[in-house]
Write a protein that holds these residues in place. Structure first.
Motif: not given
Lengths: 510, 107, 257
Positions: A182-183, A186, A193-196
């Motif tokens: 999933q990471i 992103k 990794n956060l999807g920030m």
């Protein structure tokens, strides 16, 4: 609990007797169809999975000498059996490095070797059936790929290589782990990794600048996407988000401020971590690395510096040059372009610790070490830095430099027992794609050897601060320290220690 | 797929759609975790949601603590206090109660 | 020639044939399989001479094994060293024609049989009594130790308990194998029990865990120089991948997959 009432822990854990199937189970959450497809893997377990898996094993061992040689050469001497923190913490025999490899090796023998084809019982060869696949999924996700066993193997077998190959093969048949995959989706879409997203990152950095100025009076900047900066800083995105990581980021900013070297973060490549390594996929790992190369080219920087992240530094130090030509000695178009652009007076890439250490050596930083006098600091060697990289291009530099940086900022430093540090360091228990809540039981148990050594240091030397240079280690320790009767806030970034003691020049003075 | 009050959640109990959130859902989730939501909890949840609305992302823990300090006073603007409210972590547990996706990565 | 002599003669050539072809196959396979990434394990040498030294320490002293487990080192190292010494002791039998002086002075090497047996019994005991090692042992792991113990024990019984077979027959048989002038072998059971497992082990070498011998030289963890930042290390298949996907410098992207 007072110090006196705590029982003395042995420096080395007693080696537990086998407890068969004590960690049997279904393994961590599996990746959904969408997650798998994003990475180009089959969405669900394919129908003829056995055949696909066998073909993938054949391909993998023909592309990786490590896999082929390690599958053949183990003589089952058993000296690795007591070296894995997950075995020491769980007593499940399948967490002994050789037994973990044997999950793979038994299938290899059955399908690829004479003895395994005709005398399977004799040599422990087994069919790749559903039960075996379940064991693969469960136990190859109880390996943090920390490579401690490899340090102790007399013929150099590295279980991490086998574990990465096993995950690669499972992904190829559509059986993937949710957390890393999933990471990775992103990072490919958003850049970390956060999807920030970029606005949140920009806002966070502005917030930090404000905070530093309030606290110190110095206008320390955290620049984002500034072209033609000297340095591109690539750091784990946890540094933008989590505690205690963010104080490390502030530390980098203060060091850059003092150095006078212009620097920038990139919103496109706002992640140093590269989970492609954990799933053993060359292409995915390369994709992640290419983002950083693109950022370096686009921002037209002279140097690339990597923040405190364990496996990121292994990927950067050991693999970036291979994957992207970021380094020297390459002759292809891209390498040459990068070499023309990057400053050859510095190693490329460089670790933030190397950057800070170099300034300390040249007397460019001054510290008020008394600011850290309330601490007695010990250093946790993160496995990927310790066993898969170097710093300073001197032998064992990866052990020397971080300690020297700590000592420059702190008066009280004390190492943990020598059998648990440097190349023999114990994993925090959360590396290799296991830092996920669904594996919390494993994470707590796997931290046991490290916690025991720390407890001993607390008792003998009054250690109250644990410094690390890995985002995973920091998050993992924050979580598991209370389980071993420690203060979760004792874990800090090395650059937080730097940050607390560094003497900043105010704008008016420059 | 599991559900809370008819709304789909993933295997870790996070709502699949932010728009599915309701006060009742937050109450059910917190009850399951053995937490009674106080005014302070709601301050955090509200801030998480308004930040998310603006940035499509949960605030960094540092940003959250500073916001809470402004609202509830400096003694409460620290991560220890937030952890006392949300023992599984203000970012993870807080986001779950607020209906936001789980922060992923090395956190 | 008697049937039994013919059998052992053929068995020898069969074993040697498998050994040579099998081992060549494996070595070529290892050689041709790329190591696409730099994965030296700490403490990693930064220079080629450092790698050479590292491998020498591993091969001659079992340095890592010493670090890992003192008992296993003691058993393993004494067994392997004894094996080498006993190999030299046996060369005299196979040497065709005039025997060099040095080989005639190898008599005292026979005492290496003691550390050989000591080491093997230690390794076997570990396999049986340490629960972790027992867990990872397959029948073949025990069998191999037992076979070598059989070789050592039969050899010792012949040498030290006055059960010598006719040494002239031994010499003629062994030398005959090398010079293709085959002759009868001594038919004492103890001698046959000595050479049968030897031939057998030669045969299974390339298809068994005995591959750890060549394997150690091919372990990228041990044989790589830790210089990834200074020198681009790239495998053929990865380079091919780069070349096949034309790099688009203007858009800074790799096209294709």
């Amino acid at each position: 609990m007072s110090i006196n009432s705590i029982e003395k822990f042995p420096t080395y854990l007693a080696i537990p007797p086998l407890k068969k199937d004590s960690m049997a189970g279904n393994g961590p959450f599996k990746a959904s169809i969408e997650i798998q497809k994003d990475l180009g893997f089959p969405g669900e377990k394919v129908d003829n999975w056995q055949q696909v898996a066998i073909n993938k094993i054949a391909e993998t061992k023909s592309k990786y000498r490590s896999v082929q040689v390690f599958l053949d050469s183990c003589m089952k001497c058993g000296v690795c059996t007591d070296k894995c923190h997950y075995y020491l913490g769980t007593a499940d025999p399948k967490n002994m490095p050789v037994a973990r490899q044997d999950l793979f090796r038994s299938v290899y023998r059955r399908h690829f070797t004479f003895a395994g084809k005709y005398f399977p019982k004799l040599v422990g060869a087994k069919d790749f059936d559903e039960d075996m696949l379940d064991d693969w999924y469960n136990y190859f996700h109880q390996c943090s790929q920390c490579r401690r066993c490899a340090v102790f193997c007399p013929i150099g077998i590295d279980t991490a290589e086998i574990s990465m190959a096993a995950r690669e093969i499972m992904n190829a048949i559509g059986v993937g782990q949710k957390y890393p995959n999933q990471i990775l989706g992103k990072i490919n879409k958003i850049g970390n990794n956060l999807g920030m997203p970029e606005p949140a990152l920009r806002d966070t950095l502005a917030d930090l600048e404000e905070e530093i100025e309030e606290e110190t009076g110095a206008s320390v900047k955290l620049p984002l996407d500034i072209k033609n900066s000297e340095v591109l800083m690539v750091t784990p995105s946890a540094d933008f988000f989590a505690e205690p990581h963010i104080d490390g980021l502030i530390g980098y900013a203060k060091v850059f401020h003092q150095s006078g070297v212009s620097w920038t973060l990139s919103s496109y490549a706002s992640e140093a971590a590269n989970f492609g390594m954990f799933i053993g996929n060359y292409d995915v790992m390369r994709q992640g690395a290419l983002r950083i190369r693109k950022a370096a080219l686009d921002l037209n920087v002279k140097r690339v510096v990597v923040g405190e992240c364990g496996h990121a530094w292994r990927v950067a130090y050991s693999f970036w040059n291979t994957l992207t030509g970021l380094g020297s000695g390459g002759s292809d178009e891209y390498s040459l372009k990068l070499q023309n652009q990057l400053d050859s007076n510095y190693p490329q890439p460089q670790h933030m610790i190397e950057f800070t250490y170099d300034l300390i050596q040249r007397d460019k930083l001054s510290f008020d070490k008394s600011k850290n006098d309330h601490r007695v600091v010990t250093f946790h060697d993160s496995c990927n830095v310790a066993r898969g990289s170097n710093m300073g291009d001197i032998e064992n530099g990866q052990f020397i430099l971080p300690r020297e940086v700590i000592k420059a900022a702190c008066n009280n430093f004390s190492d943990m027992h020598k059998s648990t540090i440097k190349s023999a360091t114990f994993c925090c228990g959360g590396g290799g794609g296991l830092l996920t809540d669904d594996l919390i039981d494993l994470r707590i148990k796997g931290a046991k050897p490290r916690m025991h050594a720390l407890k001993r240091s607390e008792q003998d030397n009054g250690v109250n601060t644990l410094a690390a240079i890995c985002a995973i280690c920091k998050s993992q320790f924050s979580k598991v320290l209370p389980n071993y009767d420690f203060d979760p806030y004792m874990i800090v970034s090395v650059h937080q220690l730097v940050s607390d003691a560094i003497i900043l020049t105010k704008d008016s003075e420059t | 797929m599991a559900e809370i009050l008819g709304m789909e959640v993933d295997e870790e109990g996070y709502l699949l759609k932010v728009s599915d959130w309701s006060i009742e859902i937050a109450n059910v989730m917190s009850e399951e975790d053995g937490i009674e939501l106080s005014t302070e909890h709601w301050e955090v949840i509200n801030f998480l949601q308004s930040y998310y609305k603006e940035y499509e992302f949960a605030p960094a823990v540092r940003v959250l603590t500073k916001a809470i300090a402004k609202k509830l006073g400096n003694d409460k603007g620290n991560s220890r206090y937030l952890y006392s409210l949300f023992p599984y972590g203000p970012a993870k547990q807080g986001c779950r109660f607020a209906g936001l996706p789980k922060p992923t990565g090395c956190v | 020639m008697s049937l039994i002599s013919i059998f052992f003669t053929l068995f020898f050539y069969f074993s040697v044939l498998i050994f040579i072809t099998g081992l060549s196959y494996k070595v070529v396979q290892y050689w041709n399989t790329p190591a696409p990434l730099k994965i030296p394990i700490a403490p990693a040498p930064l220079t080629k001479s450092g790698v050479f030294l590292r491998l020498a320490k591993e091969v001659f002293l079992f340095a890592t094994l010493f670090k890992s487990s003192k008992w296993t080192w003691l058993f393993g190292w004494s067994f392997h060293l004894a094996l080498v010494l006993l190999f030299f002791r046996h060369l005299v039998y196979f040497w065709p024609g005039e025997i060099p002086l040095i080989l005639l002075k190898t008599e005292p090497l026979k005492y290496a049989a003691y550390p050989l047996i000591f080491g093997l019994i230690g390794l076997l005991g570990r396999r049986i009594f340490v629960d972790r090692v027992r867990y990872i042992s397959a029948p073949s792991d025990y069998l191999m130790l037992l076979l070598i113990i059989l070789i050592g024990a039969s050899g010792m019984l012949m040498t030290f308990a006055n059960n010598h077979p006719n040494m002239l027959l031994v010499k003629n048989f062994a030398e005959g194998l090398i010079t293709f002038q085959w002759s009868e072998l001594p038919k004492e059971a103890i001698f046959l029990a000595h050479i049968f497992p030897v031939f057998f082990l030669i045969a299974i070498f390339p298809i068994s865990k005995l591959l750890h011998g060549p394997g150690i030289f091919f372990a990228p963890t041990l044989n790589q120089v830790d210089d990834a930042r200074k020198k681009r290390h790239i495998s053929n298949w990865a380079m091919q991948k780069e070349k096949n996907t034309k790099i688009d410098l203007d858009h800074n992207q790799d096209k294709g997959s």
